[in-house]
Design an enzyme around this catalytic site. Structure first.
Site, PDB file in Angstrom:
ATOM      1  N   TRP A 350       0.832  -1.304   0.072  1.00 19.60           N
ATOM      2  CA  TRP A 350      -0.130  -0.114   0.146  1.00 19.60           C
ATOM      3  C   TRP A 350       0.710   1.262   0.028  1.00 19.60           C
ATOM      4  CZ3 TRP A 350      -2.287   2.435   5.096  1.00 19.60           C
ATOM      5  CH2 TRP A 350      -1.152   2.349   5.858  1.00 19.60           C
ATOM      6  N   ASP A 351       2.340   1.046  -0.096  1.00 15.14           N
ATOM      7  CA  ASP A 351       3.240   2.145  -0.054  1.00 15.14           C
ATOM      8  C   ASP A 351       2.697   3.240  -1.060  1.00 15.14           C
ATOM      9  OD1 ASP A 351       4.401  -0.235   1.279  1.00 15.14           O
ATOM     10  OD2 ASP A 351       5.850   1.176   1.896  1.00 15.14           O
ATOM     11  N   GLU A 489      -0.352  -3.481  12.049  1.00 11.36           N
ATOM     12  CA  GLU A 489       0.383  -4.743  11.744  1.00 11.36           C
ATOM     13  C   GLU A 489       0.741  -5.615  12.915  1.00 11.36           C
ATOM     14  OE1 GLU A 489       3.411  -4.041   8.693  1.00 11.36           O
ATOM     15  OE2 GLU A 489       2.360  -2.826   7.530  1.00 11.36           O
ATOM     16  N   GLN A 611       2.983   1.098  14.202  1.00  7.78           N
ATOM     17  CA  GLN A 611       2.988   2.440  13.415  1.00  7.78           C
ATOM     18  C   GLN A 611       1.487   3.017  13.563  1.00  7.78           C
ATOM     19  OE1 GLN A 611       3.156   1.784   8.890  1.00  7.78           O
ATOM     20  NE2 GLN A 611       2.934  -0.392   9.727  1.00  7.78           N
TER      21      GLN A 611
END
Length: 792
Positions: A350-351, A489, A611
């Site tokens: 998804w970066d 995550e 994150q």
């Protein structure tokens, strides 16, 4: 480091070589080569990669069969060495290094390396190596190597060649995976002495041909001869050298594959490209011009600390050489590690969510190409959704050649040496990122052709999937989305549960409401004929649209006891972690999940995130839009509580991803400027200083790099695309001096200059799309083109 255009190193450090190689990668969007030494003994890892060139091999890992697709390390064009008077071949590990200098010229895309050394025969020599991967011709690269004999004379045997015996072995964690992706079809030289390595990938059957030519520049009439050496092929020449003189070898290489356009056959094309190549310096001139034109289209510069500007330029450099104009028509996505290493096996995640905003502002045709990569794999995403029992399209968390799910079933914890289950394929929010990117691209470019065609189909199919994923829970009178993984995550299941995934991840549910609303709006905006055609082709009916409306207003949004947004249902029941204890014991606790697993504990038991998760909503959506969606979901949300929300989750985040500091810098920018700048510096140093302890050697982090540029451009400079205008609301720090950059918006190119006290916007005469400057809460519409100066 001498200036903001140069990344340099003044000592030879074998332990640092792999990190430097990744940072000093040279590429042109089609082809990239790590900044590795051409001679043996450096302690590094040579890798050359072609965008979109993947291959799949079968391995046995932890007792189970594993089919893994990887971006292929193709034929190595760098090998070079020499011997004197019949002695051993030069090896950097066998000499005493007297001085060392390596420079990456970011302005011109040239890597220069100078080494002075004394060998075992007490000879003092100096090597000067220059290299570029041609931005003017995507298939070519070249090097020039000069050997200076300072205090010795002798007979020198030079060899330079192609190595087709390479493997994918650049990531230690993958050591148990099969790594021989290339098979050699032939290694030979033609009548003109051009070396040709004709290879094919093992499973995907992509032919990859590398051709290389050599020129000795000191006027000698000695002849090159080809020397086979297993999976290598050398060009070799013997020549005498006198003390105080030098000899220079120029090398030109070309790569073609069976996937390339406008060729008859790759071997023929590669040989022709080498034959037609100009001399090194002439090629370099065209390459430098191509880079100058790229940089002119960006024009990103500002004052302040030189280290910040250098890092921003390095990040921009990697973005432009990974996703260049040559990439637009290649049918490739955005690899999370660029083209600089083999981490994540070169997959697309998804970066792109963090890459496309900047790419769209500077190279919209390349951004469209990345979105087209997703569209071409929409059928595969539909198949995945159908197999899972859902409607619409389920995009994979990791994507490669054909768009199937490439996430591994297990992953290795290097701390414990144990293989752990990998449930990352449940990170379905990747589809929300794809849909969001489509909409943002449309807003920035006004590209209705794309929106009304591929774009609308992507958004609608993603909306259908998430509407299908949502299930009605009568006890709550709410729709719930169960068994997913959010952006965090770390949390992949509940404690003591055998079922993977967590329920009602707030980010996923809120963005589901966003995509359902957006799908309805896109359909309503389509011309009648196109709407009817799309609805008929996809089998849409009014009842389905009505369900979207209902789901959109009744999705569950879990809350903490204090009324703030919970990361997911049940989050508050998790234990608090003793952060001070773990920081004192381990120092770096970014990969807290690995630390806890090695201790016999489970990260799923704690309120600890890798994150940003909930805070991603503040990164993507303006506060007012987020409040509007939450109000629509009957969830109380006070914008004034945002600072408390940030503080709560920031205190529970380990920043185990380079994307984490990026998002936190963004959300802190308004209320906590110093904290925001701290996190900005963390992002800027993430790869340069390798703050994750070894990951940069496996490839740079393209999402964080592009995201840092976006942070400067959109967040600090305040240049945002809204539904009906380009909004400029500068929040530029006075200590950074003047910012200059270019911005493309709906087909128009603008030049923006920002200081803390004034803003200047220049655009070409002609019809201009709406531009709004917001200052002190007041909007000023710029209706005319030309140059406008506004006092802030």
């Amino acid at each position: 480091m001498s200036d903001a255009w140069t990344l340099s190193y003044d000592s030879f450090q074998p332990a640092e070589e792999r990190r430097r190689e990744a940072l000093c990668t040279l590429g042109n969007g089609y082809l990239a080569t790590r900044g590795s030494a051409p001679e043996p003994g450096s302690g590094g890892y040579r890798g050359t990669y072609l965008a979109g060139c993947y291959d799949r091999l079968t391995s046995t890992v932890a007792g189970s069969r594993s089919d893994d697709e990887s971006m292929v390390n193709v034929t190595d064009w760098l090998p070079w060495t020499y011997s004197v008077d019949g002695g051993a071949w030069f090896d950097l590990g066998d000499v005493i290094v007297l001085s060392y200098r390596q420079e990456l010229d970011l302005r011109h895309g040239v890597l220069t390396r100078q080494v002075r050394y004394r060998d075992s025969a007490d000879r003092t020599s100096r090597l000067v190596q220059r290299r570029f991967v041609d931005m003017a011709d995507p298939h070519r690269a070249a090097s020039s190597i000069t050997l200076y004999a300072e205090d010795w004379s002798g007979s020198v045997r030079l060899r330079s060649g192609l190595d087709a015996s390479v493997t994918n072995s650049g990531v230690d964690r993958y050591a148990q995976l099969a790594d021989q992706h290339l098979r050699v079809l032939s290694l030979d030289a033609d009548d003109a002495g051009i070396l040709i390595a004709d290879t094919a990938t093992v499973q995907s059957q992509v032919r990859v041909v590398a051709a290389a030519a050599h020129v000795l520049l000191n006027g000698s009439t000695a002849a090159w001869r080809s020397v086979p050496d297993g999976g290598r092929l050398w060009s070799q020449i013997d020549i005498d050298i006198v003390a105080g003189t030098s000899l220079t070898v120029d090398k030109t290489v070309a790569y073609y594959t069976s996937r390339d356009h406008a060729i008859s056959e790759p071997r023929e094309a590669a040989v022709a490209a080498v034959q037609d190549a100009a001399a090194f310096d002439t090629m370099l001139e065209a390459h430098v011009l191509a880079w100058r034109q790229l940089w002119d289209g960006v024009r990103l510069r500002f004052g302040g600390p030189i280290d910040r500007l250098r890092a921003i330029r390095l990040h921009t450099f990697h973005l432009l050489q990974t996703m260049s104009p040559h990439t637009a028509d290649l049918d490739v996505g955005v690899p999370a590690r660029g083209l600089s290493g083999e981490a994540y096996r070169g997959h697309v995640f998804w970066d792109e969510l963090f890459v496309l905003p900047t790419l769209t502002a500077w190279l919209p045709q390349v951004a469209r190409g990345a979105l087209t990569y997703r569209y071409r794999r929409l059928a595969q995403a539909r198949r995945a959704a159908r197999t899972a029992g859902h409607a619409g399209a389920m995009f994979p968390w990791q994507s490669g050649s054909d768009g199937r799910e490439e996430s591994p079933a297990t992953h290795l914890n290097p701390r414990s040496g144990r293989w752990m289950p990998d449930h990352s394929r449940l990170a379905h929010h990747v589809g929300l990122a794809v849909a969001f990117n489509v909409w943002q691209y449309h807003r920035a470019t006004g590209d209705r052709e794309f929106l009304h065609g591929p774009g609308a189909e992507i958004i609608v199919e993603v909306a259908r999937f998430f509407a299908s994923l949502a299930r009605y829970d009568r006890s709550q009178d709410r729709y719930v989305i169960r068994g997913v993984i959010g952006p965090d995550e770390f949390h992949t299941r509940y404690p003591d549960s055998d079922r993977p995934g967590i329920d009602d991840n707030t980010y996923t549910n809120v963005m589901t409401a966003w995509v359902l609303r957006q799908a309805g709006e896109v359909l309503s905006e389509l011309p009648e004929a196109q709407r009817s055609e799309l609805s008929e082709r996809l089998g849409l009916d009014p009842h389905e649209h009505s369900r979207w409306e209902h789901v959109m207003r009744r999705l569950a949004v879990p809350l903490l006891d204090n009324g703030m947004l919970a990361q997911f249902e049940g989050y508050q029941r998790l234990e608090e972690l003793d952060w001070d204890h773990y920081r004192a014991r381990y120092g770096n606790i970014q990969r807290l999940d690995r630390i806890l697993e090695a201790e016999g504990h489970d990260i799923n038991c704690y309120r600890a995130s890798k994150q940003a998760d909930v805070l991603m909503l503040l990164h993507l959506l303006p506060a007012r839009e987020l409040a509007e969606i939450l109000t629509q979901l009957a969830c109380p949300f006070d914008i004034a509580e945002i600072p408390h929300l940030i503080d709560y989750y920031l205190a529970r985040t380990s920043h185990g991803s380079t994307l984490s500091s990026l998002v936190h810098a963004w959300v802190l920018a308004r209320a906590h400027r110093r904290q925001a700048e701290y996190h900005l510096d963390q992002v800027l140093s993430a790869d340069i200083a390798d703050i994750q302890g070894g990951t940069t050697a496996e490839g740079i982090h393209l999402g964080a790099m592009a995201g840092s540029v976006d942070l400067v451009r959109r967040c600090f400079a305040g240049i945002e695309v809204h539904d009906d205008a380009l909004l400029i609301e500068p929040r530029w720090p006075a200590e950074l001096g003047t910012l200059e950059l270019h911005q493309r918006y709906q087909g128009h190119s603008l030049s923006v200059l920002i200081r803390h006290d004034h803003l200047t916007i220049s655009s070409r005469p002609g019809r201009q799309p709406p531009i709004v400057v917001r200052h002190n809460g007041i909007d000023h519409l710029l209706a005319a083109a030309g140059t406008v100066r506004i006092t802030l």
